[in-house]
Design an enzyme around this catalytic site. Structure first.
Site, mmCIF file in Angstrom:
data_model
loop_
_atom_site.group_PDB
_atom_site.id
_atom_site.type_symbol
_atom_site.label_atom_id
_atom_site.label_comp_id
_atom_site.label_asym_id
_atom_site.label_seq_id
_atom_site.Cartn_x
_atom_site.Cartn_y
_atom_site.Cartn_z
ATOM 1 N N GLU A 155 0.742 -1.314 -0.125
ATOM 2 C CA GLU A 155 0.010 0.128 0.013
ATOM 3 C C GLU A 155 0.905 1.186 0.077
ATOM 4 O O GLU A 155 0.523 2.372 0.818
ATOM 5 C CB GLU A 155 -0.867 -0.032 1.112
ATOM 6 C CG GLU A 155 -1.863 -1.223 1.219
ATOM 7 C CD GLU A 155 -2.872 -1.233 2.417
ATOM 8 O OE1 GLU A 155 -2.796 -0.505 3.326
ATOM 9 O OE2 GLU A 155 -3.661 -2.305 2.658
ATOM 10 N N ASN A 204 2.132 -4.861 -3.319
ATOM 11 C CA ASN A 204 1.072 -5.115 -3.065
ATOM 12 C C ASN A 204 -0.131 -4.009 -2.703
ATOM 13 O O ASN A 204 0.571 -3.189 -1.897
ATOM 14 C CB ASN A 204 0.981 -6.337 -1.742
ATOM 15 C CG ASN A 204 -0.628 -6.867 -1.690
ATOM 16 O OD1 ASN A 204 -0.947 -7.477 -2.485
ATOM 17 N ND2 ASN A 204 -1.007 -6.787 -0.234
ATOM 18 N N HIS A 245 -10.123 -6.072 -2.520
ATOM 19 C CA HIS A 245 -10.950 -5.716 -1.194
ATOM 20 C C HIS A 245 -12.180 -5.183 -2.116
ATOM 21 O O HIS A 245 -12.318 -3.992 -2.311
ATOM 22 C CB HIS A 245 -10.608 -5.060 -0.167
ATOM 23 C CG HIS A 245 -9.641 -5.899 0.581
ATOM 24 N ND1 HIS A 245 -10.095 -6.888 1.390
ATOM 25 C CD2 HIS A 245 -8.338 -5.575 0.796
ATOM 26 C CE1 HIS A 245 -8.785 -7.308 2.055
ATOM 27 N NE2 HIS A 245 -7.693 -6.508 1.626
ATOM 28 N N GLU A 273 -6.021 -10.664 -1.725
ATOM 29 C CA GLU A 273 -6.915 -10.387 -0.501
ATOM 30 C C GLU A 273 -8.167 -10.382 -0.805
ATOM 31 O O GLU A 273 -9.083 -9.548 -0.551
ATOM 32 C CB GLU A 273 -6.316 -9.296 0.241
ATOM 33 C CG GLU A 273 -4.976 -9.143 0.516
ATOM 34 C CD GLU A 273 -4.637 -7.855 1.505
ATOM 35 O OE1 GLU A 273 -5.207 -7.204 2.147
ATOM 36 O OE2 GLU A 273 -3.390 -7.631 1.494
ATOM 37 N N ASP A 275 -11.967 -10.344 -0.977
ATOM 38 C CA ASP A 275 -13.499 -10.373 -0.448
ATOM 39 C C ASP A 275 -14.326 -9.584 -0.884
ATOM 40 O O ASP A 275 -13.680 -8.485 -1.753
ATOM 41 C CB ASP A 275 -13.308 -10.313 0.910
ATOM 42 C CG ASP A 275 -12.738 -9.013 1.433
ATOM 43 O OD1 ASP A 275 -12.347 -7.981 0.759
ATOM 44 O OD2 ASP A 275 -12.520 -8.931 2.635
HETATM 45 C C1 XIL Z 1 -6.078 -6.563 8.155
HETATM 46 C C2 XIL Z 1 -6.419 -7.767 9.022
HETATM 47 O O1 XIL Z 1 -7.507 -8.684 8.285
HETATM 48 C C3 XIL Z 1 -6.997 -7.309 10.286
HETATM 49 O O2 XIL Z 1 -7.186 -8.563 11.475
HETATM 50 C C4 XIL Z 1 -6.214 -6.280 11.203
HETATM 51 O O3 XIL Z 1 -6.529 -5.807 12.296
HETATM 52 C C5 XIL Z 1 -5.806 -5.106 10.215
HETATM 53 O O4 XIL Z 1 -5.357 -5.679 8.939
HETATM 54 N N1 XIL Z 1 -4.840 -4.711 3.478
HETATM 55 C C6 XIL Z 1 -3.789 -5.568 4.091
HETATM 56 C C7 XIL Z 1 -4.077 -6.524 5.179
HETATM 57 O O5 XIL Z 1 -2.777 -5.738 3.272
HETATM 58 O O6 XIL Z 1 -2.948 -6.648 5.883
HETATM 59 C C8 XIL Z 1 -5.282 -5.953 6.183
HETATM 60 O O7 XIL Z 1 -5.666 -6.928 7.065
HETATM 61 C C9 XIL Z 1 -6.443 -5.462 5.271
HETATM 62 C C10 XIL Z 1 -6.117 -4.592 4.193
#
Ligand code: XIL
Length: 548
Positions: A155, A204, A245, A273, A275
């Site tokens: 990020e 990422n 996401h 990641e 969802d």
């Molecule tokens: C999130 C986790 O799922 C949570 O449990 C934690 O509190 C915060 O981080 N992008 C990412 C992940 O790269 O590491 C994040 O994970 C979600 C967003």
């Protein structure tokens, strides 16, 4: 299907029970990892707490690669300078390996979940560089031979950056950037490559379906790999991770466009990641479950199409109950671990689409007219008034009306807002009481912004912001506040057309309502309820330029 159900309840099969029966009757793949065996790895997350329960069964049944949800982040591995705590991460990695899963490492450098001693608290550039490289080197060496790939940097690019051609200017103002400067990006990748030349190194990020963010990432990886073509035998950055996401508003076309772009760099791409938010308060209607399934299906079809270049598709959560966004039910299994429509959508996208695609009537865009003339009372009285009162969020706050005039060079918009709290405390301009206008000069209705597309925002105090930022030239605005009402008048120069009678342009108007505490609590629109008008013009309403 019936035969299978008799032999083994499907739900039990899906979470890992009845394995023998499964093998005996299996014709079509029943697990995600089998369904995608010829395409890419299938991953999910694991946390220490779920190592011995039924969530782990979902992990091992359907996936062949695991990511630690939190336990490999900097704050867990080196909370105190020089004291590395690998126990929890080791337990996760060793168990996954013993179950035949591969392991992906997440993450070495990030602006979150990172102890302040590394890059804040007044550390000098030299100290910050030493902290970053020591952390990356020690962690990657520790897991050498066990972790196949790393999110080296997470990020680093800002959201919807206004000038994505300049990737350095597009970097998020993170503590690492502030402590070191833009070269921290290369520094951390080089440390990781030296520590384990066999591991694949990834950049990422999220919102990679946003054209501006994807462009900045593209330019960053291109520039770094061109300048570092041979670091231990290959370019420095091996892959780009699209976190994924998403929500049910996500347009798979934008995901595909970014995927294509990244692939053109010659790097591997992974979905890291995934969802898809669709629901509120931890509940989903049946219709929301199907809509969510259709987005999963469409995305998996896109991933299959580019499988040759995709390393893995990792989901961020085995089930809604354990998801970081459980309120929005974003995963494929519900909180009692039953597979949702989303699971079947991912398992066999074409079948799911064929069975569930209802012919949704494409909602006609609202239409209105802009009247020829420059602003004066008489001209405004000729222009029809459009309502800005369709709400995007549950809260029904400030709303209003707009009138529009045009001449050859500009569009003139007059917005009346009622019921505003008149708050601009939030540092995000879009969370202040403000008015936005979206323009698509060629009414191209593209799912991304083209040169003729723009977003103009003015708060009640006449402070303007632009997307892209370059559009301020020639723009003028005034505001007038009276009690809980305010008006905004905007002069928006046309940028790619000389307007003439009969032209049709894409147009929308939005009113952001802030709460008395300064958080955005409501959004009212004229037409586009997708929530994506800042990056997608396909949902805007339509304005015809007329002369009276
Ligand atoms: C999130 C986790 O799922 C949570 O449990 C934690 O509190 C915060 O981080 N992008 C990412 C992940 O790269 O590491 C994040 O994970 C979600 C967003």
């Amino acid at each position: 299907m019936l035969k299978r159900i008799i032999l083994c309840p499907l739900a039990a099969l899906l979470i890992g029970g009845c394995v023998k029966e499964k093998e005996a009757v299996m014709q079509e793949p029943q697990t995600l990892k089998d369904a995608y065996a010829d395409y890419f790895l299938i991953g999910n997350i694991v946390k220490g707490a779920n190592m011995d329960d039924s969530l782990y069964n979902i992990l091992t049944t359907h996936h062949n690669i695991a990511t630690a949800e939190n336990d490999m982040k900097p704050q867990y591995l080196q909370r105190t300078k020089g004291v590395f705590t690998f126990d929890d991460a080791d337990a996760i990695v060793n168990k996954a390996l013993s179950q035949g899963l591969k392991v992906h490492g997440h993450t070495l450098a990030w602006h979150q979940q990172t102890p302040a001693w590394m890059n804040q608290d007044g550390v000098s550039r030299d100290e910050a560089v030493a902290n970053l490289t020591t952390h990356a080197r020690t962690v990657v060496e520790h897991f050498k031979g066990k972790v196949v790939s790393w999110d080296v940097l997470n990020e680093a690019i800002a959201d919807n950056p206004p000038n994505p051609e300049d990737w350095k200017a597009s970097l998020r103002p993170s503590p690492w950037l502030q402590a070191i400067g833009a070269d921290y990006v290369e520094i951390v990748f080089k440390a990781a490559r030296e520590a384990d030349p066999a591991a694949k190194l990834y950049y990422n990020d999220y919102n990679m379906d946003n054209t501006n963010k994807a462009t900045a990432v593209y330019n960053m990886v291109k520039d770094i790999n061109e300048r570092n073509p041979d670091v231990r035998g290959r370019p420095l950055i091996d892959g780009i991770g699209m976190q994924g996401h998403y929500s049910s508003h996500t347009n798979p076309v934008n995901v595909e466009n970014s995927l294509q772009r990244f692939i053109s760099l010659g790097v591997e791409v992974s979905i890291t990641e995934l969802d898809i938010q669709s629901g509120e308060g931890g509940k989903q209607t049946d219709a929301q479950k199907i809509t969510q399934g259709l987005v999963y299906a469409a995305l998996f079809n896109v991933f299959k199409k580019y499988a040759e270049h995709i390393g893995r598709v990792t989901m961020w959560g085995t089930d809604d109950g354990s998801s970081w966004r459980k309120e929005a039910c974003p995963t494929m299994f519900d909180d009692s671990l039953s597979p949702k429509p989303a699971f079947f959508a991912a398992l066999d996208p074409d079948k799911f689409i064929a069975e569930n695609k209802v012919d949704v009537e494409t909602k006609e865009a609202k239409q209105s007219e802009a009247v020829y003339g420059t602003p004066d009372e008489d001209a405004w009285s000729q222009a029809p008034s459009i309502p800005i009162d369709s709400y995007l969020m549950a809260w029904q706050g400030a709303s209003g009306t707009a009138k529009i005039l045009w001449d050859e060079t500009s569009l003139y918009v007059l917005v009346n807002v009622n019921n505003a709290e008149m708050n601009k405390a939030n540092q995000n301009a879009y969370e202040q009481d403000s008015v936005e206008v979206f323009i698509d000069e060629n009414n191209g209705k593209t799912p991304f912004y083209e040169k003729d597309d723009g977003q103009y925002r003015v708060n009640f105090d006449n402070e303007a912001t632009f997307n892209p930022a370059s559009m301020s030239e020639g723009f003028e605005s005034q505001t007038n506040v009276s009690g809980r009402s305010y008006t905004v008048s905007l002069k928006i120069p046309f940028r790619t057309i000389t307007a003439k009678e009969g032209d049709v342009i894409g147009f929308d108007a939005q009113i952001n309502g802030a709460s008395a505490q300064g958080a955005r609590q409501s959004v009212a629109m004229w037409n586009d309820l997708s929530g994506s008008s800042y990056q997608d013009t396909s949902g805007l309403g339509v304005l015809k330029l007329v002369k009276r």
